[in-house]
Scaffold this active site. Structure first.
Site, PDB file in Angstrom:
ATOM      1  N   GLU B 322      38.224  38.415  10.571  1.00 17.86           N
ATOM      2  CA  GLU B 322      36.457  39.465  10.101  1.00 17.86           C
ATOM      3  C   GLU B 322      38.022  40.239   9.634  1.00 17.86           C
ATOM      4  O   GLU B 322      37.544  41.026  10.677  1.00 17.86           O
ATOM      5  CB  GLU B 322      35.888  39.766  12.189  1.00 17.86           C
ATOM      6  CG  GLU B 322      35.814  38.411  12.296  1.00 17.86           C
ATOM      7  CD  GLU B 322      34.906  38.347  13.653  1.00 17.86           C
ATOM      8  OE1 GLU B 322      35.784  38.892  14.397  1.00 17.86           O
ATOM      9  OE2 GLU B 322      33.974  37.726  13.653  1.00 17.86           O
ATOM     10  N   CYS B 419      29.236  40.306  20.090  1.00 14.60           N
ATOM     11  CA  CYS B 419      29.975  41.940  19.715  1.00 14.60           C
ATOM     12  C   CYS B 419      28.888  42.932  19.797  1.00 14.60           C
ATOM     13  O   CYS B 419      28.649  43.892  20.196  1.00 14.60           O
ATOM     14  CB  CYS B 419      30.868  41.697  19.979  1.00 14.60           C
ATOM     15  SG  CYS B 419      30.204  41.187  18.177  1.00 14.60           S
TER      16      CYS B 419
END
Lengths: 657, 657
Positions: B322, B419
């Site tokens: 990421e 998240c």
């Protein structure tokens, strides 16, 4: 069009009948003999300093009881030895060599000692997991490994007349025939990696033993049937996998086992397996006259070449699984395009040509061979590409952007998983096998590669001498030698990349206009010794566009001249190749460049380049388009890329629309 | 330009001072209140049928001894509860709500019961690995999790005046302060995932306890120092990793721990961590007056926005990790661009604006907010994007081509690793915090979002009422209310996307030509109640080009109007978006489209399209370029994509060059 196998039998002209003497290809064959095969022998003997350990030969010594130690390498490590032996055999067919033969004989003796009394031959299971034989066909390549040994055994027998390795292979194949089949005590299964299928047909052809053909047909027919063999096998094994301690995630499409082969109309999963399977299917279709299998071959082939093949003859666009993606999904930068897959495509094309003489197959064979296959090896024969990208930016490779972890901007030394280098070697060493075939009264010429071929056609023995200036220039001549005059046809492929093809027979113009059948100009006449056929064709620079469904190529153009697809490299064009734009009407011209990869014909012309000078620092800018400036652009054949300093490369170039 | 922190102190106008009433944004804030926060409460309580199990609330109950069971979820699962509480707090600041407050109080009681007497608070380690506390800072997010709880505690105290969660957090922070530091019995380390740094500054600001600021500074200063803490920690632990049974492969760049933060001039590794770190660095620079840290913030920020940011305000171009890739490597299709990373970019931008009032920061904040952040949530608030591609082909997603496994062509329900949804919720619920700031005698307006703000400037209390037609139209008016006339400045951001900005004060033209400082038109005068400032700006359709070093965008154009970046979707333009070409001179016009995502302004015009009709079946074709035909093209704002049927989408469109 076409045939049902058994009728109008087509046979390739075997490499034993052909000796190549060609300005372009002899270099490669010599390279295989002088560099690749000796280097690979050292590599599989772990004698190359700095290279990854192979263990392949020592595995056989350990299994033979000649050496202490543990198995090393992949489950299919044996195949490196087999493919090396097969390449050696082809070299020996080309030219006997007592030293090389002695080394090979020694290796074969070790292989013989490593074989179990049952016939079983596989050093991984013999050394490491003797109680796990035939329990994980899905992953463990046991039959694949056997298949490569059979190919070696057949080739070595053909080369030397020595039966030892052939007998080892028959003994091994007989064991396999006992173990696999429809019987109550037999495993009703097949291998996760196809290869045994085509190998068994070779074994059948050389021994005449029909049981090997039947076993091959059994593996093909059984593949993908329900209930699933791989599921049942995994169930018995408790879903273990050899790759980790996790549970096996079974994707039957990866193994082309998601449905019976006759129902597979889209190439899916691991690309090498698909084309090895296709070659085996075509072999069995030819030898058994199975029309439904022939039709299945056509469907699968058609899908590959009309929806899933790169312009370079590369196949398998996806790194994960080394696999086909979906139709028209051919990204140029994240591409896989394994060298072995293009080699497999050549194998398949040759088999398809034995089912029907259609130049479309030969065109693909040529495309793969002259582009991806030879791109796979450096000019000095010491470094190899496993993956063949069509667009490379070294800045994002080597771990910078993980999407490109599999992309190497320069060729690598011998790999741990060393499938590609020996595969290139065995293909190049056996190139004579791919040039001609014969059907009834016609000799087909699929590739324009110089040399001599001893061919029997329509009961006549003749020698056909080819002299070819392809790939660099467009002149090819053939001379016929016959004991006595005879009537037959010579069918010359009319390449799609050629223009204004002029044929002369004995110096006189020969109008082929109405003689073209399935892409071949068929010259039928009574031939005398000394008769000469000449082809003179223009090799214009072709602008290639791709199907507008290929997203990454829309608005782009590639160049081709003769069989070569071209590319641009940073060494000639500077970095930031994405900034170059080729106008549709820009003049392009060819020129010799002796400095690149042993000498090539380059293509140059005027192009446009985005003018960065006026840009500044901002990442994005409003309103003002980026100005263009005049720039030179230079293309070189794709196969010759990455023979200079590491840099960017691209096959497809933006076109001014 | 700029300031050293401590001088000319800049303070944001807190959300307690701002009530938003805006045609565009009130919808989102109401959505967070009415849909997202209630839904997320159900989700973290495992009451949403069909959604992935969360376990977040039950983990606290188990740790508190109120429930039997095992820990479930990620090591940072607690943060879903913390972020939910933080969003609730912001909603309560906007509007007290006894029912919601009661639920939150109940949750806080459970959290209190889950805290250990030492102050330690983390359900994963409390329940599952009590003897492994603080042994794997690299991977286990212990301080990150603590940071989120602190943010919740501060917000809830600010919202309700209730100290319970704040006290829990102080107790926890005091424990952390004992455990970490330079002392002989302390861990000289820091967390693998930054977050505690910015949280501790908030805790310092609300409590006035300097030790929290010092602890934050300690974590920032210590990060990336040699010898490596992560290496030493891994060594102590035997290189275990929580993700598998393999050995930890430590890439310190992933954690921004490869060098001290002041030496990091290129954003590298996990994108969210970079921007959370940057926010914390800016906080500490501001509060301590650390000029070297301020300079480090500028460098890192500069690299992100001038070399590594998508036009949509997305950052982190790489799925693996990421993470940021390398400069100018911004692929549109394999992109990551996590919603949370753009949220973190908003956090950072707001902090940078507290170091120096430069509209460049506000421009980026706006770009991220109006594009990637709200693209992250569906119009109904029930589905979310974690990854925000700029180019989507659904045919290759969902496992077809594994390069796109992380790309979802439609928004998803609550994720296991949840998240993004609560992060969107807490940002939108606290949007008031991002609109204004004050320095000395000047009120800065960074975002044109309607509502009322109670601001103290130059000793004067005033109310600033904003009425904004942005983002759809270009008119904004401000009305000032003061108890008595006072002299101060109102600094209005002059957006880069605006043209012909006309300012009037009390109806009279006000020439801002020489009043623009760092992108803000500063109107200084003695203000009276009822004074009105009006901005009227044109919002032309902007053609955006990207830096020619971005390979994937070369030869392409994007459209922007106002703060919105636009995209084309299959629903409006048919499939095969790569076939569309926008001429540089084609006229484009805007029109309302009430049917899409609650109503948007679309952009339409004439374009060209490759004419597939004349192509045929071949994958590649020689010589003939693909003919073009006239075609309509329609763009919609990027944030509104994927609110209709699944289909292709692209931000960048080929441009005729």
């Amino acid at each position: 069009m076409g045939q049902t196998a058994g009728m109008n039998r087509i046979k390739p002209v075997s490499m034993k009948q052909v000796s190549i003497k060609d300005d372009f290809w002899s270099y490669y064959i010599d390279l295989v003999r002088d560099v690749v095969v000796p280097y690979q022998w050292e590599a599989i003997n772990d004698q190359v300093e700095g290279a990854e350990r192979s263990g392949a030969v020592s595995n056989f010594k350990i299994a033979a009881g000649l050496q202490e130690g543990e198995f090393y390498g992949y489950v299919f490590q044996d195949t490196d030895v087999a493919k090396w032996l097969e390449a050696v055999a082809y070299l020996l067919i080309n030219e006997r060599n007592a030293d090389l033969e002695q080394i090979a004989d020694g290796m074969i003796d070790i292989i013989g000692d490593a074989q179990q009394s049952s016939g079983y031959l596989n050093t991984y299971f013999t050394i490491k997991e003797p109680d796990k034989k035939w329990t994980n066909l899905t992953e463990c390549h046991e039959l694949y490994t056997a298949g490569h040994m059979i190919e070696a055994g057949v080739a070595y027998y053909q080369a030397t007349g020595k039966r030892k390795l052939l007998d080892i292979c028959c003994h091994m194949a007989d064991d396999i025939e006992r173990v696999f089949g429809y019987g109550p005590d037999q495993i009703r299964g097949y291998d996760g990696h196809q290869e045994i299928e085509l190998a068994l047909v070779k074994l059948y052809e050389v021994t005449g033993e029909k049981k090997y053909l039947e076993l091959s047909k059994y593996f093909i027919d059984e593949r993908g049937q329900k209930p699933s063999f791989f599921e049942a096998e995994a169930e018995r094994r408790g879903w273990t996998t050899i790759w980790s301690n996790n549970k096996l995630q079974l994707d039957e499409g990866y193994y082309q086992a998601h449905k019976p082969v006759r129902e597979q109309d889209v190439a899916r999963g691991h690309a090498v397996r698909v084309v090895y399977m296709l070659a085996g299917m075509a072999d069995v279709a030819r030898e058994t006259g199975d029309a439904s299998l022939f039709e299945a071959c056509r469907k699968l082939w058609g899908n590959i070449v009309s929806k899933q093949m790169y312009v370079t003859g590369g196949i398998g666009s996806m790194a994960q699984g080394e696999a086909f993606s979906v139709d028209y999904d051919l990204p140029n930068d994240t591409v896989y395009s394994e060298t072995c897959a293009s080699i497999g495509l050549v194998f398949s094309a040759q088999r398809m040509l034995q089912l029907e003489p259609d130049s479309a197959y030969a065109e693909v064979m040529e495309r793969a061979l002259y582009n991806t296959v030879i791109a796979g090896m450096s000019r000095d024969g010491k470094r190899f590409f496993y993956v063949n990208p069509l667009e490379v930016n070294p800045k994002v490779c080597s771990g910078a952007n993980h999407n490109y972890n599999h992309i190497k901007p320069v060729r690598q030394e011998w790999f741990g998983c060393a499938c590609c280098p020996p595969n290139i070697a065995r293909l190049l060493a056996s190139l004579g096998e791919y040039i001609y075939s014969v059907q009834d009264k016609t000799v087909y010429t699929h590739l324009y590669i110089g040399g001599e071929a001893a061919i029997e056609v329509a009961g006549t023995k003749m020698v056909l001498k080819q002299d070819s200036s392809i790939p660099w220039e467009g002149k090819v001549s053939f001379e016929v030698e016959v004991d006595q005059s005879a009537e037959f046809g010579i069918a010359l492929r009319m390449p799609q990349w050629a223009a204004n093809v002029q044929v002369t027979v004995n110096g006189e113009a020969y109008d082929v206009t109405n003689k073209i059948v399935n892409g071949y100009a068929v010259i039928e006449r009574v031939w005398e010794s000394g008769d000469r056929v000449e082809l003179v064709m223009e090799m214009p620079i072709k602008r290639v566009r791709s199907h507008p469904l290929i997203k990454g190529n829309a608005g782009k153009v590639a160049l081709q001249r003769g069989p070569f697809v071209y590319c641009i490299e940073e060494a000639d064009n500077g970095a930031q190749l994405q900034q170059l734009i080729l106008p549709q009407d820009s003049e392009l011209h060819v020129s010799d460049d002796p400095a690149i990869a042993g000498g090539i014909v380059a293509i140059s012309g005027e192009a446009l380049r985005m003018n960065m000078d006026q840009w500044g620092q901002a990442l994005y800018q409003y309103d003002e388009p980026i100005p263009l400036k005049q720039a030179q652009i230079k293309f070189i054949p794709y196969y010759a890329w990455a023979n200079r300093d590491m840099g960017e490369m691209s096959v497809w170039v933006k076109e001014q629309l």
